[in-house]
Design a protein around this motif. Structure first.
Motif, PDB file in Angstrom:
ATOM      1  N   CYS A 227      -5.794 -18.901  -4.361  1.00 44.50           N
ATOM      2  CA  CYS A 227      -6.390 -19.491  -3.219  1.00 44.50           C
ATOM      3  C   CYS A 227      -7.612 -20.126  -3.963  1.00 44.50           C
ATOM      4  O   CYS A 227      -8.306 -19.245  -4.473  1.00 44.50           O
TER       5      CYS A 227
ATOM      6  N   TYR B 285     -10.588 -24.089  -0.260  1.00 40.93           N
ATOM      7  CA  TYR B 285     -10.188 -24.579   0.910  1.00 40.93           C
ATOM      8  C   TYR B 285      -8.836 -25.238   0.311  1.00 40.93           C
ATOM      9  O   TYR B 285      -8.323 -26.182   1.066  1.00 40.93           O
ATOM     10  N   HIS B 286      -8.322 -24.462  -0.577  1.00 39.76           N
ATOM     11  CA  HIS B 286      -6.781 -25.035  -0.734  1.00 39.76           C
ATOM     12  C   HIS B 286      -6.097 -23.894  -1.502  1.00 39.76           C
ATOM     13  O   HIS B 286      -6.635 -22.941  -1.945  1.00 39.76           O
ATOM     14  N   THR B 287      -4.639 -24.035  -1.595  1.00 38.50           N
ATOM     15  CA  THR B 287      -3.687 -23.029  -1.878  1.00 38.50           C
ATOM     16  C   THR B 287      -2.733 -23.553  -3.044  1.00 38.50           C
ATOM     17  O   THR B 287      -2.278 -24.593  -2.806  1.00 38.50           O
TER      18      THR B 287
ATOM     19  N   THR C  51       1.186 -27.391  -3.855  1.00 40.59           N
ATOM     20  CA  THR C  51      -0.261 -27.250  -3.322  1.00 40.59           C
ATOM     21  C   THR C  51      -0.421 -27.589  -1.927  1.00 40.59           C
ATOM     22  O   THR C  51       0.338 -28.580  -1.545  1.00 40.59           O
TER      23      THR C  51
ATOM     24  N   GLY D  36      -3.587 -27.859   1.166  1.00 46.14           N
ATOM     25  CA  GLY D  36      -5.408 -27.708   1.872  1.00 46.14           C
ATOM     26  C   GLY D  36      -6.089 -29.037   1.697  1.00 46.14           C
ATOM     27  O   GLY D  36      -5.582 -30.007   1.594  1.00 46.14           O
TER      28      GLY D  36
ATOM     29  N   CYS E 119      -6.810 -20.175  -8.987  1.00 44.47           N
ATOM     30  CA  CYS E 119      -7.397 -21.509  -8.360  1.00 44.47           C
ATOM     31  C   CYS E 119      -9.167 -21.045  -8.580  1.00 44.47           C
ATOM     32  O   CYS E 119      -9.364 -19.710  -8.233  1.00 44.47           O
TER      33      CYS E 119
ATOM     34  N   THR F 107      -7.929 -26.176  -9.898  1.00 46.33           N
ATOM     35  CA  THR F 107      -6.416 -25.376 -10.279  1.00 46.33           C
ATOM     36  C   THR F 107      -6.270 -25.446 -11.743  1.00 46.33           C
ATOM     37  O   THR F 107      -6.229 -26.388 -12.617  1.00 46.33           O
TER      38      THR F 107
END
Length: 166
Positions: A3, A6-8, A19, A21, A77, A82
């Motif tokens: 994570c 604000y993204h995964t 991905t 988010g 991340c 990433t």
């Protein structure tokens, strides 16, 4: 699962990366699609924000890769970037490069996956807010990005910070 702010990113058992988010800085690995008129197509909305997981394309990242798929063995991340490690020890990055954290030798961001050409033989990757660490199979450790106390000039290029014991 890894994570960012604000993204995964999710690594599948088959070595694929998905991905979802916020992708404002490119951290989802999805390029914009622009029409001939310069308008952004509806699919470009998923490059900015996508709450549904979508597979990251690594097509064309590895030279001489031919038709064989890229197999990812680790994904990490930072806040807005990433980093992916392949089974062959190569590193692929995307997202914000504002502090040099992608390891590509500059401060350019990338929306699509890009090979970190200066690194090979990597065994492990780690990411923080604006930095990335790459541990080689030879035990050398390289830092990219802005770690605490570093100046802007220090962040642009990879720095070896640990040498193997003799």
């Amino acid at each position: 699962v890894a994570c960012g702010r604000y993204h995964t990113a999710v690594l599948s058992a088959e070595g694929a990366v998905f991905t979802f988010g916020s992708g404002l800085s490119g951290q989802l690995g999805r390029p914009f699609v622009t029409t001939f008129a310069g308008d952004r197509s509806p699919s470009s909305a998923s490059a900015l924000h996508s709450w549904q997981p979508d597979r990251v394309s690594f097509e064309g990242c590895i030279e001489g890769g031919g038709a064989s798929p890229v197999l990812i063995v680790q994904v990490v991340c930072g806040d807005e970037h990433t980093i992916c490690l392949t089974d062959t020890g190569r590193v692929i990055a995307f997202g914000s490069g504002d502090c040099g954290q992608l390891g590509i030798g500059g401060v350019r961001s990338h929306r699509s996956a890009v090979l970190v050409r200066t690194l090979s033989g990597i065994g492990e990757v780690v990411a923080g807010s604006d930095w990335s660490l790459f541990r080689g199979r030879n035990c050398k450790v390289h830092l990219a990005g802005k770690a605490g106390g570093s100046t802007s000039e220090e962040t642009v290029f990879l720095r070896q910070i640990v040498a193997p014991a003799r």
